[in-house]
Design a protein around this motif. Structure first.
Motif, short mmCIF file in Angstrom:
data_model
loop_
_atom_site.label_atom_id
_atom_site.label_comp_id
_atom_site.label_asym_id
_atom_site.label_seq_id
_atom_site.Cartn_x
_atom_site.Cartn_y
_atom_site.Cartn_z
N TYR A 1 -2.49 1.03 4.17
CA TYR A 1 -1.32 1.85 4.45
C TYR A 1 -1.73 3.16 5.14
O TYR A 1 -1.12 3.57 6.13
N LYS A 2 -2.81 3.79 4.63
CA LYS A 2 -3.26 5.05 5.24
C LYS A 2 -3.63 4.81 6.71
O LYS A 2 -3.37 5.65 7.57
N GLY B 1 0.82 -1.21 0.00
CA GLY B 1 0.00 0.00 0.00
C GLY B 1 0.85 1.26 0.00
O GLY B 1 0.48 2.28 -0.59
N VAL C 1 1.86 1.80 -3.52
CA VAL C 1 0.73 2.36 -4.27
C VAL C 1 0.58 3.85 -3.96
O VAL C 1 0.39 4.68 -4.85
N LYS C 2 0.70 4.18 -2.69
CA LYS C 2 0.53 5.59 -2.29
C LYS C 2 1.61 6.47 -2.93
O LYS C 2 1.32 7.53 -3.48
N HIS D 1 -3.75 0.30 -0.34
CA HIS D 1 -3.58 1.75 -0.13
C HIS D 1 -4.34 2.20 1.14
O HIS D 1 -3.81 2.96 1.96
N SER E 1 0.83 6.85 -6.53
CA SER E 1 -0.40 7.64 -6.77
C SER E 1 -0.19 9.12 -6.51
O SER E 1 -0.89 9.97 -7.08
#
Ligand code: MLT
Length: 261
Positions: A188-189, A161, A164-165, A185, A168
């Motif tokens: 992860y946040k 994630g 991905v972050k 993602h 992105s």
């Protein structure tokens, strides 16, 4: 750029990864160990999927320049030189050596990606270097989490994630995600503020702490502590050459030739 995440290697077979760009993540601990070993001067790491293969590949080369590393249930395997703790892979222990690595999930996932177009090893320790590699390649990527005996593992998903972050966030990049990448993602946040807490609380983190490897948990969540990109080259994992440099036409080691047989 299309980014597909797989939460376990069983979700994707060898043929699907063929000729793809693949990132394999095993935060606890095979990816973190490979990053440490190569950074500390190991000549190469050769992932294998069974103890029998490790013994066969090291064969009569076992000893001075060829070491066996890995684990079963987190502990060093009988007859091996090293376990699977990144802290064991010091310069003194590994410089100039070929390491045959056999772990329960990580090395198996790496073997599964052996026919990939590019296969890189990722963890929190080298995450920005991996992002640079992905951007430099500029193509679609499959991110394979090693997981835990075919199941989901939180630490690998959170690391996926984070990749991905970071991709992105790039304004210049249009990123198309599969559902697992979207979920990674979100995870992860959720956990990004305290990765140490996440890793201490996840299944394998609790298990490793229980058998005396609590310090590995701290090492394995250090972001960008070892900015290198281990990549599969033939049957062996070596450090990616800095961009712009020609790939060195090195003679394969005897251990690399043995794994090719
Ligand atoms: C694995 O491949 O399952 C691991 O790296 C296990 C570990 O040593 O923590």
């Amino acid at each position: 750029m299309k980014i597909d995440v797989y939460f376990s290697p069983v979700q994707v077979d060898e043929m699907q990864l063929r000729e793809k760009n693949v990132i394999v993540i095993d935060v606890l601990r095979a990816s973190s160990t490979i990053v440490a070993a190569l950074h500390n001067g190991a000549r190469e790491v050769i992932p294998v999927s069974s103890i029998e293969s490790a013994v066969k590949v090291s064969g009569n080369l076992f000893g001075d320049v060829v070491l066996r590393g890995g684990e079963r249930n987190g502990k060093m395997i009988d007859g091996f030189n090293l376990g699977n703790s990144p802290s064991e892979y010091t310069e003194e222990a590994v410089k100039g050596k070929s390491i045959i690595l056999c772990t329960t999930n990580g090395s198996v996932a790496m073997v599964r990606a052996r026919h990939a177009k590019n296969m890189a090893v990722a963890c929190f320790n080298n995450i920005s270097a991996v992002i640079d590699f992905i951007l430099e390649t500029g193509e679609d990527f499959s991110i394979v989490c090693a997981g835990k005996v075919s199941l989901f593992s939180l630490e690998d998903a959170v690391c996926a994630g984070m990749i991905v972050k970071l991709l992105s966030d790039r304004d210049s990049l249009v990123v198309e995600l599969n559902d697992a990448a979207v979920a990674a993602h979100v995870l992860y946040k959720t956990y990004s503020k305290n990765l140490l807490k996440m890793i201490k609380g996840c299944d394998h983190g609790r298990y490793l702490a229980g058998i005396g490897f609590e310090n590995d948990l701290k090492l394995c969540v250090e972001i960008d502590s070892i900015p290198v990109v281990p990549m599969l080259a033939g049957n062996v994992i070596k450090l990616k050459a800095p961009s712009g440099l020609k790939k060195e036409e090195a003679k394969p080691s005897a251990a690399a030739e043995a794994v090719a047989d």
